[in-house]
Design a protein around this motif. Sequence first.
Motif, mmCIF file in Angstrom:
data_model
loop_
_atom_site.group_PDB
_atom_site.id
_atom_site.type_symbol
_atom_site.label_atom_id
_atom_site.label_comp_id
_atom_site.label_asym_id
_atom_site.label_seq_id
_atom_site.Cartn_x
_atom_site.Cartn_y
_atom_site.Cartn_z
ATOM 1 N N LEU A 44 0.805 -1.220 0.000
ATOM 2 C CA LEU A 44 0.000 0.000 0.000
ATOM 3 C C LEU A 44 0.837 1.270 0.000
ATOM 4 O O LEU A 44 0.303 2.373 -0.162
ATOM 5 N N ASP A 45 2.140 1.134 0.179
ATOM 6 C CA ASP A 45 3.040 2.287 0.069
ATOM 7 C C ASP A 45 3.578 2.448 -1.350
ATOM 8 O O ASP A 45 4.356 3.356 -1.632
ATOM 9 N N GLY A 46 3.165 1.522 -2.239
ATOM 10 C CA GLY A 46 3.600 1.591 -3.625
ATOM 11 C C GLY A 46 4.898 0.873 -3.898
ATOM 12 O O GLY A 46 5.471 1.010 -4.985
ATOM 13 N N ASN A 47 5.382 0.089 -2.927
ATOM 14 C CA ASN A 47 6.618 -0.660 -3.133
ATOM 15 C C ASN A 47 6.328 -1.960 -3.884
ATOM 16 O O ASN A 47 5.414 -2.706 -3.514
ATOM 17 N N LEU A 48 7.116 -2.219 -4.908
ATOM 18 C CA LEU A 48 6.939 -3.414 -5.717
ATOM 19 C C LEU A 48 7.359 -4.643 -4.927
ATOM 20 O O LEU A 48 8.472 -4.715 -4.407
ATOM 21 N N THR A 49 6.455 -5.626 -4.791
ATOM 22 C CA THR A 49 6.769 -6.849 -4.062
ATOM 23 C C THR A 49 6.883 -8.064 -4.969
ATOM 24 O O THR A 49 7.461 -9.071 -4.589
ATOM 25 N N TYR A 50 6.291 -7.973 -6.175
ATOM 26 C CA TYR A 50 6.359 -9.108 -7.098
ATOM 27 C C TYR A 50 5.962 -8.649 -8.493
ATOM 28 O O TYR A 50 5.094 -7.792 -8.658
ATOM 29 N N PHE A 51 6.623 -9.186 -9.516
ATOM 30 C CA PHE A 51 6.112 -9.079 -10.886
ATOM 31 C C PHE A 51 6.548 -10.317 -11.637
ATOM 32 O O PHE A 51 7.663 -10.786 -11.500
ATOM 33 N N ASN A 52 5.610 -10.896 -12.401
ATOM 34 C CA ASN A 52 5.842 -12.192 -13.027
ATOM 35 C C ASN A 52 6.798 -12.070 -14.222
ATOM 36 O O ASN A 52 7.143 -10.954 -14.641
ATOM 37 N N PRO A 53 7.239 -13.188 -14.777
ATOM 38 C CA PRO A 53 8.226 -13.144 -15.867
ATOM 39 C C PRO A 53 7.818 -12.273 -17.049
ATOM 40 O O PRO A 53 8.655 -11.565 -17.615
ATOM 41 N N LEU A 54 6.532 -12.307 -17.442
ATOM 42 C CA LEU A 54 6.124 -11.493 -18.586
ATOM 43 C C LEU A 54 6.200 -10.007 -18.243
ATOM 44 O O LEU A 54 6.593 -9.188 -19.082
ATOM 45 N N ALA A 55 5.840 -9.645 -17.012
ATOM 46 C CA ALA A 55 5.964 -8.248 -16.594
ATOM 47 C C ALA A 55 7.438 -7.826 -16.598
ATOM 48 O O ALA A 55 7.776 -6.703 -16.988
ATOM 49 N N ARG A 89 8.324 -7.310 -20.310
ATOM 50 C CA ARG A 89 7.727 -6.119 -20.910
ATOM 51 C C ARG A 89 8.219 -4.827 -20.268
ATOM 52 O O ARG A 89 8.388 -3.812 -20.945
ATOM 53 N N PHE A 90 8.428 -4.853 -18.949
ATOM 54 C CA PHE A 90 8.766 -3.627 -18.220
ATOM 55 C C PHE A 90 10.002 -3.834 -17.348
ATOM 56 O O PHE A 90 9.922 -3.822 -16.114
ATOM 57 N N PRO A 91 11.171 -4.029 -17.974
ATOM 58 C CA PRO A 91 12.384 -4.283 -17.184
ATOM 59 C C PRO A 91 12.779 -3.109 -16.296
ATOM 60 O O PRO A 91 13.506 -3.285 -15.309
ATOM 61 N N ASP A 92 12.307 -1.894 -16.623
ATOM 62 C CA ASP A 92 12.646 -0.714 -15.831
ATOM 63 C C ASP A 92 11.649 -0.456 -14.707
ATOM 64 O O ASP A 92 11.758 0.550 -13.999
ATOM 65 N N LEU A 93 10.693 -1.353 -14.501
ATOM 66 C CA LEU A 93 9.666 -1.146 -13.492
ATOM 67 C C LEU A 93 10.215 -1.050 -12.071
ATOM 68 O O LEU A 93 9.825 -0.142 -11.321
ATOM 69 N N PRO A 94 11.147 -1.925 -11.646
ATOM 70 C CA PRO A 94 11.656 -1.819 -10.273
ATOM 71 C C PRO A 94 12.344 -0.485 -10.001
ATOM 72 O O PRO A 94 12.174 0.096 -8.926
ATOM 73 N N ALA A 95 13.098 0.008 -10.976
ATOM 74 C CA ALA A 95 13.819 1.264 -10.774
ATOM 75 C C ALA A 95 12.883 2.467 -10.816
ATOM 76 O O ALA A 95 13.028 3.419 -10.036
ATOM 77 N N ALA A 96 11.894 2.430 -11.705
ATOM 78 C CA ALA A 96 10.985 3.577 -11.862
ATOM 79 C C ALA A 96 9.904 3.608 -10.798
ATOM 80 O O ALA A 96 9.432 4.681 -10.412
ATOM 81 N N LEU A 100 -11.161 -1.297 -12.677
ATOM 82 C CA LEU A 100 -10.769 -1.612 -14.050
ATOM 83 C C LEU A 100 -10.450 -0.312 -14.768
ATOM 84 O O LEU A 100 -11.224 0.650 -14.710
ATOM 85 N N ARG A 101 -9.300 -0.260 -15.454
ATOM 86 C CA ARG A 101 -8.911 0.952 -16.164
ATOM 87 C C ARG A 101 -8.023 0.601 -17.352
ATOM 88 O O ARG A 101 -7.549 -0.533 -17.473
ATOM 89 N N GLU A 102 -7.787 1.589 -18.221
ATOM 90 C CA GLU A 102 -6.888 1.421 -19.362
ATOM 91 C C GLU A 102 -5.676 2.323 -19.186
ATOM 92 O O GLU A 102 -5.804 3.461 -18.737
ATOM 93 N N ILE A 103 -4.526 1.787 -19.538
ATOM 94 C CA ILE A 103 -3.265 2.518 -19.415
ATOM 95 C C ILE A 103 -2.513 2.424 -20.740
ATOM 96 O O ILE A 103 -2.432 1.355 -21.347
ATOM 97 N N VAL A 104 -1.972 3.549 -21.181
ATOM 98 C CA VAL A 104 -1.164 3.572 -22.400
ATOM 99 C C VAL A 104 0.311 3.603 -21.999
ATOM 100 O O VAL A 104 0.745 4.463 -21.242
ATOM 101 N N VAL A 105 1.065 2.630 -22.502
ATOM 102 C CA VAL A 105 2.502 2.550 -22.250
ATOM 103 C C VAL A 105 3.193 2.511 -23.608
ATOM 104 O O VAL A 105 3.204 1.485 -24.283
#
Length: 276
Positions: free
Chosen positions: A72-83, A86-93, A119-124
């Motif tokens: 709930l503080d926005g800290n990344l605790t897990y992301f699966n192999p496909l994430a 797709r988003f290798p810079d996610l932990p740093a950003a 439910l929402r849509e996000i453009v990346v």
Amino acid sequence: PRVEQPRDRRGKGPPMEDRGKTRVQLLEELRELRQKRVAALEEGMTTEVQEKLVRLGSFPEHNPDPVIELDLDGNLTYFNPLAQQRFPDLPAAGLHHPMLSGLPSILRLLQEGQTEALLREIVVGEFVYEQKVIYLRESALVRIYAHDVTERKRAEAAVRSSEERFHAIFEHSNDAIFLIDPAKDEIIDINSKACRLLGYTRAQLLALPISAVHPHEMSKLREFAQAVFAEGRGWTNELKCLTSAGQVLPAEISASVVDLAGRHCIIALVRDLTQV
């Protein structure tokens, strides 16, 4: 389960040896710590329970869509192999990543109990994702399932563009155009020229049956419609149209078969022969 970073003796943050590490390194250590805890728990579990845990754990790992988990503080605790792919810079950003855009406000809603899922849509970049954000209250975690809907959005945009082009051609044609269902004696759509030709408003003309336009020639119209359905297209100058003023107009009609959501209809271009 939520994994917290160990704190120093003063309780004011991570140990001194962790303060120079990157977010990626810390995340990897958290992942290893979780695995060690799971391994320790498994020592006292039955084979059946272990198999169930393995199956459950494999779901996010083999999910064909990106799966992301945060506290709930926005800290990344897990992301699966496909994430990760797709988003290798996610932990740093972190929360500054486009994939997590606007998430802080959603986290507040979740913490306040205003919603359990969103439910929402996000453009990346060039991709569009449909995100389902779920609050896991028992573990105080937020899980995001992201489905790539880019191709669907492109197809929808292409359809809208095609419809707009068709409507422009349909509306500005020099001929009166009627979309009709002869079997139901129904006028489905018309353009402005059709309204002017017969002297009706759009609403008035759409409320009329086809038989009101050809009151004395319905048998001849049905024969023409059958020929059009059989051949896919047809032409005739043997039908007349009745205007709102009661005037009978000799007409030249060119028609083709169209499929409207599984409904077989005819689109007819009608020209007033008195104006030729």
